[in-house]
Design an enzyme around this catalytic site. Sequence first.
Site, mmCIF file in Angstrom:
data_model
loop_
_atom_site.group_PDB
_atom_site.id
_atom_site.type_symbol
_atom_site.label_atom_id
_atom_site.label_comp_id
_atom_site.label_asym_id
_atom_site.label_seq_id
_atom_site.Cartn_x
_atom_site.Cartn_y
_atom_site.Cartn_z
ATOM 1 N N HIS A 98 21.017 -5.401 -56.849
ATOM 2 C CA HIS A 98 21.501 -6.773 -56.701
ATOM 3 C C HIS A 98 22.118 -7.314 -57.970
ATOM 4 O O HIS A 98 22.429 -8.499 -58.050
ATOM 5 C CB HIS A 98 20.387 -7.680 -56.199
ATOM 6 C CG HIS A 98 20.101 -7.401 -54.752
ATOM 7 N ND1 HIS A 98 19.399 -6.297 -54.362
ATOM 8 C CD2 HIS A 98 20.447 -8.042 -53.621
ATOM 9 C CE1 HIS A 98 19.329 -6.271 -53.039
ATOM 10 N NE2 HIS A 98 19.955 -7.320 -52.570
ATOM 11 N N HIS A 121 14.138 2.620 -44.031
ATOM 12 C CA HIS A 121 14.383 1.907 -45.288
ATOM 13 C C HIS A 121 13.944 0.456 -45.133
ATOM 14 O O HIS A 121 14.176 -0.174 -44.111
ATOM 15 C CB HIS A 121 15.862 1.970 -45.655
ATOM 16 C CG HIS A 121 16.242 0.976 -46.702
ATOM 17 N ND1 HIS A 121 15.867 1.124 -48.023
ATOM 18 C CD2 HIS A 121 16.922 -0.187 -46.633
ATOM 19 C CE1 HIS A 121 16.312 0.076 -48.706
ATOM 20 N NE2 HIS A 121 16.957 -0.737 -47.889
ATOM 21 N N GLY A 148 22.780 4.181 -47.995
ATOM 22 C CA GLY A 148 23.729 4.226 -46.872
ATOM 23 C C GLY A 148 25.119 3.755 -47.213
ATOM 24 O O GLY A 148 26.080 4.505 -47.129
ATOM 25 N N GLU A 165 12.329 -0.830 -51.559
ATOM 26 C CA GLU A 165 12.636 -1.572 -52.782
ATOM 27 C C GLU A 165 11.386 -1.703 -53.648
ATOM 28 O O GLU A 165 10.372 -2.182 -53.183
ATOM 29 C CB GLU A 165 13.158 -2.962 -52.414
ATOM 30 C CG GLU A 165 13.526 -3.819 -53.598
ATOM 31 C CD GLU A 165 12.456 -4.814 -53.990
ATOM 32 O OE1 GLU A 165 11.779 -5.338 -53.097
ATOM 33 O OE2 GLU A 165 12.307 -5.051 -55.192
HETATM 34 N N1 GLN Z 1 21.950 1.252 -44.658
HETATM 35 C C1 GLN Z 1 22.160 -0.097 -45.077
HETATM 36 C C2 GLN Z 1 23.086 -0.129 -46.288
HETATM 37 O O1 GLN Z 1 23.006 0.727 -47.099
HETATM 38 C C3 GLN Z 1 20.871 -0.793 -45.406
HETATM 39 C C4 GLN Z 1 21.080 -2.234 -45.799
HETATM 40 C C5 GLN Z 1 19.817 -3.050 -45.954
HETATM 41 O O2 GLN Z 1 18.757 -2.562 -46.167
HETATM 42 N N2 GLN Z 1 19.920 -4.354 -45.866
HETATM 43 O O3 GLN Z 1 23.870 -1.019 -46.429
HETATM 44 ZN ZN ZN Z 2 17.855 -2.556 -48.146
#
Ligand code: GLN
Ligand code: ZN
Length: 768
Positions: free
Chosen positions: A703, A650, A441, A674
């Site tokens: 990350h 997600h 996103g 993830e």
């Molecule tokens: N759509 C959000 C992004 O891409 C998802 C963020 C998340 O999972 N914390 O930032």
């Molecule tokens: Zn995320």
Amino acid sequence: MLTQNLGYPRIGTHRELKKACEQYWAEKMSRIDLFAVARSIRAANWKTQQDAGIDLIPCNDFSFYDQVLDTSLMLGAVPKRYSPVLSRDNGKHEIDLYFAMARGYQRDGLDITAMEMTKWFDTNYHYIVPEFTADQQFKIFSEKVFEEFNFGRQVLGVVPKPVLLGPVSYLLLGKEKEAGFDKIDLIKRLVPVYVDILKRLKVQGAVWVQLDEPFLALDLSPKEKEAYKQAYAEIRKQCPQLNILLATYFESLHENTELAVQLPVDALHIDLVRAPDQLDNVLRLAPPTLSISLGVVDGRNIWKNDYIRSIAHIKKAIAVIGRDRVIISPSCSLLHTPVDLALETGIEPEIKNWMAFARQKLNEVNELNEILAHNNNGLLQDNLKAVSGRNLSKLIHKPAVKQRVDAITDADANRTSVFVNRQQIQRGRFKLPLFPTTTIGSFPQTDDIRQLRARLKKGEITQQQYDDQIAEATISAIRWQEQIGIDVLVHGEFERNDMVEYFGERLDGFLFTKNGWVQSYGSRCVKPPVIYGDVNRPADMTVYWSKFAQANTKKLMKGMLTGPVTILQWSFVRDDQPRSETTYQLALAIRDEVVALEEAGIKVIQIDEPAIREGLPLRKADWAKYLDWAVKAFRISAGGVKDETQIHTHMCYSEFNDIIEHIAAMDADVITIETSRSQMELLEAFAGFKYPAEIGPGVYDIHSPRVPTVHEMVSLLKKAADLLPAGNIWVNPDCGLKTRKWPETQTALINMVQAAKDAREIFAEQPV
Ligand code: GLN
Ligand code: ZN
């Protein structure tokens, strides 16, 4: 009656600690100055608590980073890899070792990884996970608790109450770093060190010591229960003269009530906000020597206390065990609430009058005592007015919203057809290649974008100027994705500050504070929105930018929404109705947005639920009920669209293995999740369960700035395709790219697209 506090926010009224720590890390502040800031925060906190009339004022609740890390340092549980930090002649001090454990250490030719961090029970606070080895030894290492006690005594002129994490909970919070032993067996080596610490505190003049044992309110194994008995018997034997207060919170003692009240301590604290039902049992079973601390003021939320309810609890306790054995207290440490409501000048006065932050909560404890001691009816009436005003306020209650929630049917929570049928329709419609590529996103939020938002807020630029810049960033992100060959594009979320705040600002029933910061981890603080009233969606929230983005490409553009459970989880929520009720209201608002996106021509819509796992209750027995409404809320938000519209969700950074069937029950067409840090381990759970829908296991960890190679990602995809049907696999990063920089993002995504192409070649021969 005695009053007490279990812990006070240590970030400082204006986040002084954050600023000082970050300056120190950047070598722009000396250690002496850092310590001076810390001392002034402590002194101010103590003064605040003293002014509020609190009898037992905590010390050692202050921490530069995290109280569990403090405990590890106090006990000398320092993993071996950190020994070079202090052993060199480099002018480093204990505090540098401490920060190295928290943040890793990359200097002086050393490269040492940080300790793991994870969520503190069901809060949004993160602690540093203790690491244990089979030959783990403990000894008094850091002197912090002793120094803080002395300093507190000097500042206050009275004896403060040192707070320590209790030995059993400390072990249970940690992790075995090698096989062949059970961490709970370390209790025999640990207790003698606790005894030494308590004896020294006693010599220094301590009267009360608070030992936090939150695990007493969780599911315990027989062995863990035994550890409690032995540890506290030994502590009592060795320290007969010290008053020990055992603090539990966040849940009910339930079946552990007998165990807890039988432990040879002087007082037991229970959380009556989360678990009011436990009071009767605790009072009934408490031996005559045990005082009970009643946690009646909510340490986890920002609402004013309902005095009538609290007084009922207190009076009941007085009737059963007598006034002398009752202590009045917040439910848990006030760490989880913002510091001072008085700083909020922008909140509508009617609503502000329903709220209380840490400082106001101390006052409430004091007022409750005052009302009970002196029959102070004025205080009671003021509170009654505020509380009943809230119960009736038109700002909160919107009959139309409540009616709509009441009218939710099973059909609302279902798509028209089952997944296999939808998949066929969507495949015919989208004609995506095998291993389709997408991202989660957000794209990098550069300084330029952040400054733009800041300037709009200050009125330095117009909305039009802002929108033009956002449009430009969006278009260039689209062009770039087209260029490198991503299959399902995103618009980049440049217009969003935060994935919850953005929606909260566009929904009725939310308010935002100016200074309502709460520590999340280390120097990082968050400012959760406040959901105060019925949630309603007065207008489209994301349609403009999604439509704009889709109009600028022939490729599929994914709409991007935050799910109802995540919005709930990352906000301060109403305490005047069940969480499920608020979530259903949010679900209906998101549902309307999903339908509006579909009507605007968006064919793929993602509803993020990264926080669904962290909402799980602490007690396993309560999981089913939570999962039931959480999954239903997601299904309601996704259930309004046609079969041909593809719904993604997600999730990230949690253990999902144990809730896999519930994730499947959410019935999304695609889940991106993830997995890269665990080398696709999670997928085994998905495979074992025969996860029915399409899935995008993250092929690289966002990350870290490290760029993954094509080869690495191909191997991960092969691994995934070993476990799941290749035709169901998507290719994407682990999470949004907001925190990354553009250069590494670009190389990583170019590699990712190449990896997908390679995987297509490898699997082209095989039937899907
Ligand atoms: N759509 C959000 C992004 O891409 C998802 C963020 C998340 O999972 N914390 O930032
Ligand atoms: Zn995320």
